[in-house]
Structure formats: structure tokens, C-alpha cells
Design an enzyme around this catalytic site. Structure first.
Site, PDB file in Angstrom:
ATOM      1  N   ASP B 167      35.223  43.113  42.954  1.00 47.04           N
ATOM      2  CA  ASP B 167      34.649  41.768  43.024  1.00 47.04           C
ATOM      3  C   ASP B 167      33.526  41.744  44.056  1.00 47.04           C
ATOM      4  OD1 ASP B 167      34.667  38.711  43.083  1.00 47.04           O
ATOM      5  OD2 ASP B 167      36.329  39.135  41.724  1.00 47.04           O
ATOM      6  N   HIS B 200      33.956  34.739  46.097  1.00 45.22           N
ATOM      7  CA  HIS B 200      34.756  34.902  44.887  1.00 45.22           C
ATOM      8  C   HIS B 200      35.862  35.944  45.065  1.00 45.22           C
ATOM      9  CE1 HIS B 200      35.483  36.061  40.616  1.00 45.22           C
ATOM     10  NE2 HIS B 200      35.247  34.775  40.395  1.00 45.22           N
ATOM     11  N   SER B 363      38.678  33.598  36.202  1.00 43.54           N
ATOM     12  CA  SER B 363      38.821  34.549  37.316  1.00 43.54           C
ATOM     13  C   SER B 363      40.167  34.348  38.002  1.00 43.54           C
ATOM     14  CB  SER B 363      37.708  34.335  38.343  1.00 43.54           C
ATOM     15  OG  SER B 363      36.467  34.706  37.822  1.00 43.54           O
TER      16      SER B 363
END
Lengths: 264, 429
Positions: B167, B200, B363
Site C-alpha cells: 500500500d 491509506h 479497500s
């Protein structure tokens, strides 16, 4: 005890009992020294079993019904063989190596059982006799099928189980009553077997076999034989089998049996 | 009888009494672990029954009252040691003087972590609570969750199960993550510091494996699994296929058995596909990926259906999130709407001093699946990734069955259910 040692112990026990020369209890009249008897017996036992290398325990509860043929070579020496049916309940086994872990709570699985036993009287002291007894019982492999319905795909389980038991040891009988012969036995009592579960859920498949071993190795049995005539007798007994619980502490398993014997 | 041997006779009588008890089912012994207090029964007499009859009813069966709940007029009754609770309950309930008798059941708390924000994590345990710490926010539908607490009774994972988070990196100093993180790598800047310069990756990592039961923040799904941060997306949340493929290979070489890929693109990439195939087929690595958030066909890498578990998103009512991509590649769904998780510490402000925030999208959903896969792997290490994928698929709850029964292109086999995937299924006749 390993699986290979158990048959060895069994052989020694049966041979040991068989090779002891029976004590002459009383003069045997010619032609009366050999009897053939048949009997109908029922037994129930609840036995703590351990599995996964002794990490976990549960109960094996078995109800047994057998037909038995018995050859009384002398009054003091009997050899018998039996065959019958057993309902064996292995509830509590947990299979965690299958793709979906399974907690087996499906109850009894029926199957055939056979075995043999030997009983002899070695010494007579007054109204007491001291003898030995040994028995081997084998519950043959039997199968049951179940469905898994709690997932979004239907699954199937096939359970296969078998168990064996060997027991033997000294028996003290009191012969002072006319019809009753109470007895006490302290016997080596070993139980072992396997329970295999195969799982199929669409394309997921797995099999897990559990080797089970009975806790405790020495049981105490008390009972009595009621023999109102020369053609019929009734034998009832209860067994207590102490064992050490996983994590410590003592507990006791129990069993009971009744046998009706008819002489020919 | 020729002689009287009283001791022997008494022993024999006792033996026969016990035997008769066995045969008649009289007072069988308690043998199994139960879900009630052994040797105790709760009992309520009818109000008009005088005291002497109450005493007689108990003493007749060798039982005694050990306490009384005065307001309810219910007695806690001690039964004989050798008696079975079920049998005694049955016997008591046959007595017309007794209103009811029942086992003294044991109630057990499911594993509930002490993380202070766990109560907002509806995805793990939804009892219809407020799911926003700001008053006036939405409430979830009870049981629209992945049943985490009951599954944690079976396992909370193992440290040797390494979960690769490919990520934007992870906040390596975050209070709820720092003890869970292994040394990772930054393929964007080609250095060994995978610090998150976006947010994220830190959010995804929190869902998968935030430190749990530490009295802080949130609960992660895999309490004990280790997080391997692999930075393959830049500070805009974008990454090159070459970096991602290299990151996958690196993670696999460094022991990752679970990979989470919470990124998506509409185009297939052969290099990326090859890296995934190698991880899945040759290294037994389970891969979860987000389906995408554009309400269109499933994006890559989730669309590599043979190697990747494609995850759609649901909300706190067990309904499909409107943005969740769809297609035959979807394997399952997990909560993705308003998921409370970790955010990088540098994003905190005096007005928002806690490094936690809400995330949306597939996600977050994918991260739930990666966490579940890590738990499965921890208790069944020999399973192949395809088997783990099937366990997750087949144990899912078909929450949109009223519209699309069975596997469908929106939620796949359904919203994941950790309890069914992990806790032994009880087989009864």
C-alpha cells in the site's frame, strides 16, 4: 502405551491365564468336566478418552449386546468367545485439521463387535477362590454419514470408528452362599482406537484421524453371580476405573454389565 | 446360606444398588463439561406451597436449598453429587408444587477486546450501536457484522503468520501498530523506510492487525499476526505495476503468507499477474484484493480470479455499498462503509488529537478478508491459499439472498462470517 505393545500385553495376559493349571476344586465326575454354555450379555460403559496426544479429553460411551459361547473345560477353567453389536458415542471429539473444523456431537455409531475371554480359578482358600480373568474385545470399523448444512454450500462428512479393549487381572470370589457368588476383581483395563472424519464441501476435502486412548489402566469390578439352578445363571457387575484428569485431579469412570447364561 | 459375611453382603448390596441405578437411569453420574453449574438447579415453588412441603420436596430427593433470590422467590438448589442436572430438572418439573425448575446456566462473555473504540467497530460486532463517535450518526443493523468476537474464542492468530500490506506504507510509530510491524521496504523511493506519507496503508493495516486488547484505539482482526509494510503506492495513493510486482515478490521472499492489495485499476498487467500467480501457486500465499469503488466491472488485481480473492463492500446494514464494483470475479464481501481504523499520527490536530478515523471502500473490505485469512492460516497452516479462499467463500452469509440467491456478481458468496470460518461446526444427528 504404543499400539504395538498392546497386542503383546494381550497375548501375555491370555496365555498367562490359560497356562495356569487350574486348581482342583473338587472331584470332577467323569463326563461332567466339559460344559458348553451360551449367554446373552449387555454392557454399558462410559470411558474418558484422550486424543491429540493427550491434549484433549472427552467420553466414549458404549452400549454393547453380545451372544457368547462358553466352553467350561473344568469347573475351574472357562474359555469363551462372543460377538454382538455396539452403539458407540464419541461426542465431544473436535477435528480442527479439517478445512472446516468439526465438533462431533452426532451421537451413536453402531457396529459389530467380537472378542474372547478366559477365566480360571487358581487357588481355593476356605470359601474363597482366587482366580484370573482376561478379555479382549474389538469393535469393528463402522461408518456413518452426516451432512453439513450450516454453510452456504452443502457438505458431507463420513465418520469411521473402531476401538479395542483388553482387560485382565485377579478375581476373588466368595463361594459361601448357596445361590450367590459375589466377586471382586482388580484388572488391567486398556482401551484404544481411532475415529476418522472425512469432509467434503464442494471442492474442499480433508480427512483427520484421531487416535484415542482410554484414561486409567486399572479398574475395580464388583459383582455377583446368581445361579439358582444348574441350567441358568445371572451375572451382574459394576466397574469403577479411576484416572487422572488432564490438568490434575482424580476422577472415576463407570461401567456395568449383566449377563444371562444358559447351560446346554 | 451357610455363613453370614455381613461386610461382603453389604458390599454386594451396594454394588447391586449402583448397578440398578445404572440400568434404571436412576442417578447417572455427571460426566461432561456442561453449560450450566454442575450439581445445581434453579427452582421456584408455587406461591401457596407451605414451607414444610418445600422442605420435603427437596429432602425427598436428597437436595437442599443453598440460597434464595428473595425478590424472585427462586431457590438455588444443591442436588446429590451423583445426580444428573437434566434428570433432576425433569423430576422437579413433574412435581405439581413446583412452578418450574431449570439448570443454573452459565453465561460467558465472548472475547471482547478492551480497545476503547471497539464499540464503534460495527464491522466486527454490530449490535445496532452508534457507529460514529459524533452524535447523530448512523446506527447499524444488529448482526450485520463478521462475527469477530466469537471467532476470537477459537483463535486470535499467531505471530508467525506474516501479512504483507502492499500500500502507501504504514505509520511505523502509530501507538496501535508499532508493536505489530516488521521491517518493510519502500519500492516507490527504493529504500528500507516504508513510512506512510499518505494515509491509506495505515488505515488498511489497522483493520487487518491493529494491536488488540491493549486498552488503546481499535481492535484488529488478526491480533497476533505480524504486519509487513511494503510501500508500493506514493503519497497520492498511486503506484506503478513494476513497483507493485517487485513488492509482491519481496513480501513473499520475506515470509508473507497473506497479502492485502487494496488498490485497483481497470487494466490488466501481465507482470503484475505473473507475480500474483507465482505467489499463489509456488509460495502458497493467499491474496485479498479490493474490487474497486466505481460501481463498474471488477478491477485488477482483484479480477485475477484464479489467484486473488476479490472483495466487494457492504455497509452497516449488510447491504452492498453503492460504489462497490461487481462481476463474476467477486468472491465475497466484507464491511467497507464507515470503518473506524488507524490513521497516521501526523494527521492528528489539536481538534482531532487521536490517530483514528473512518475509512470507506472496498479497500477496507479487502483488509477484513486478509485478517480472516491470517486467522485461518494460523490454526490450519497446511492449507493452500485456494482452500483458504474456499473456506472464506463457503462460510459467508448470503445476505442478499432475498434478491440474488447463491453466489452473485455483487457480493459473491456473501458477507464473510468469521465464526463459521473458524469455530468448529457442531454436527448433530
Amino acid at each position: 502405551m504404543s499400539g504395538k505393545r498392546i497386542p503383546t500385553v494381550l497375548c501375555f495376559m491370555v496365555l498367562g491365564v490359560a497356562l495356569f493349571r487350574p486348581a482342583p476344586i473338587q472331584a470332577q465326575e467323569p463326563g461332567q468336566s466339559i460344559h458348553i454354555k451360551s449367554s446373552l450379555g449387555v454392557e454399558y460403559f462410559s470411558r474418558t478418552i484422550v486424543w491429540d496426544e493427550g491434549l484433549y479429553s472427552s467420553k466414549l460411551k458404549a452400549a454393547i449386546g453380545v451372544l457368547r459361547a462358553e466352553l467350561e473345560l473344568q469347573k475351574s477353567f472357562t474359555i469363551g468367545a462372543f460377538a454382538g453389536y455396539t452403539l458407540s458415542n464419541f461426542n465431544g471429539l473436535i477435528f480442527r485439521q479439517l478445512p472446516f473444523s468439526i465438533d462431533y456431537e452426532a451421537g451413536n455409531i453402531g457396529g459389530l463387535l467380537w472378542g474372547a475371554d478366559v477365566d480360571t480359578i487358581l487357588f481355593v482358600v476356605g470359601d474363597y477362590t482366587i482366580g484370573a480373568t482376561a478379555q479382549f474385545a474389538m469393535s469393528l470399523r463402522s461408518t456413518a454419514e452426516f451432512e453439513i448444512l450450516s454453510l452456504n454450500q452443502k457438505g458431507d462428512l463420513v465418520a469411521k470408528r473402531k476401538w479395542n479393549r483388553v482387560l485382565g487381572g485377579p478375581v476373588i470370589r466368595y463361594t459361601g452362599y448357596e445361590y450367590f457368588t459375589p466377586f471382586l476383581s482388580i484388572a488391567y483395563n486398556r482401551l484404544w482406537g481411532t475415529f476418522t472424519l472425512s469432509e467434503t464441501i464442494v471442492d474442499l476435502e480433508g480427512t483427520e484421524e484421531k487416535t484415542i486412548t482410554g484414561k486409567g489402566i486399572v479398574g475395580i469390578t464388583v459383582g455377583t453371580v446368581y445361579e439358582p439352578s444348574a441350567l441358568f445363571k445371572l451375572k451382574a457387575e459394576v466397574t469403577a476405573l479411576p484416572y487422572t484428569k488432564i490438568g490434575g485431579g482424580l476422577d472415576v469412570d463407570y461401567g456395568a454389565s449383566v449377563k444371562v447364561v444358559v447351560f446346554f | 446360606m451357610r455363613k453370614h459375611h455381613w461386610a461382603l453382603s453389604l458390599a454386594l448390596a451396594g454394588c447391586l444398588a449402583v448397578f440398578i441405578g445404572f440400568v434404571a437411569g436412576g442417578i447417572p453420574r455427571l460426566e461432561e463439561e456442561t453449560d450450566y453449574v454442575p450439581g445445581q438447579v434453579l427452582l421456584k415453588f408455587r406461591s401457596w406451597v407451605p414451607v414444610w412441603r418445600r422442605v420435603a420436596a427437596l429432602s425427598n430427593v436428597r437436595s437442599r436449598a443453598v440460597s434464595r433470590i428473595t425478590r424472585l422467590d427462586v431457590f438455588v438448589v444443591q442436588i446429590p453429587d451423583e445426580a444428573k442436572v437434566e434428570d433432576m430438572v425433569t423430576a422437579f418439573n413433574r412435581n405439581p408444587d413446583i412452578e418450574y425448575a431449570e439448570p443454573n446456566h452459565i453465561f460467558r462473555a465472548a472475547v471482547t477486546p478492551n480497545d476503547i473504540y471497539f464499540k464503534y467497530q460495527y464491522a466486527l460486532f454490530n449490535k445496532g450501536q452508534d457507529i460514529d463517535w459524533v452524535p447523530g450518526g448512523p446506527q447499524g443493523k444488529p448482526s450485520a457484522d463478521i462475527k469477530a468476537p466469537s471467532a476470537w474464542e477459537e483463535t486470535t492468530g499467531k505471530e508467525d503468520v506474516i501479512i504483507g500490506i502492499l500500500d502507501t506504507g504504514v505509520d511505523l510509530t502509530h501507538e496501535d501498530l508499532k508493536n505489530k510491524i516488521l521491517p518493510g521496504y519502500d519500492f516507490v523511493n527504493d529504500d528500507p523506510d516504508p513510512t506512510d506519507d499518505h494515509y491509506h496503508g495505515t488505515m488498511v493495516a489497522g483493520v487487518v492487525g491493529a494491536e488488540t486488547n491493549n486498552g488503546k484505539g481499535i481492535a484488529g482482526i488478526a491480533w497476533k499476526g505480524k504486519i509487513l509494510p511494503v510501500k508500493v503506492l506514493n503519497d497520492y495513493g498511486e503506484g506503478r505495476a513494476s513497483d507493485i510486482a517487485a513488492g509482491i515478490s519481496w513480501a513473499v521472499e520475506h515470509g508473507a503468507k497473506i497479502l492485502n492489495l487494496s488498490f485497483a485499476a481497470p487494466s490488466e498487467n501481465i507482470t503484475l499477474g505473473t507475480a500474483l500467480k507465482d505467489a499463489f501457486e509456488n509460495k502458497d500465499v493467499f491474496i485479498a484484493a479490493a474490487a474497486g469503488n466505481d460501481n463498474t466491472a471488477v478491477y485488477y488485481p482483484a479480477a485475477y480470479e484464479k489467484y486473488v480473492c476479490a472483495v466487494a463492500a457492504t455497509d452497516y446494514n449488510d447491504e452492498r455499498a453503492v460504489y462497490s464494483n461487481f462481476g463474476y470475479e467477486i468472491d465475497c464481501a466484507a464491511p467497507g462503509e464507515k470503518i473506524l481504523t488507524t490513521i497516521p499520527s501526523y494527521l492528528t490536530t489539536p481538534l482531532a488529537p487521536f490517530p483514528y478515523g473512518y475509512g470507506w471502500g472496498t479497500s477496507m473490505a479487502s483488509a477484513h478478508v486478509a485478517g480472516l485469512a491470517a486467522l485461518i492460516k494460523s490454526i490450519k497452516p497446511s492449507l493452500k491459499p485456494g482452500q483458504i479462499m474456499n473456506i472464506i467463500r463457503y462460510s459467508a452469509d448470503d445476505v442478499n439472498a432475498s434478491v440474488y440467491k447463491g453466489k452473485d456478481e455483487f457480493l459473491g458468496y456473501g458477507r464473510i462470517n468469521m465464526e463459521k470460518a473458524l469455530v468448529p461446526l457442531k454436527i448433530t444427528n
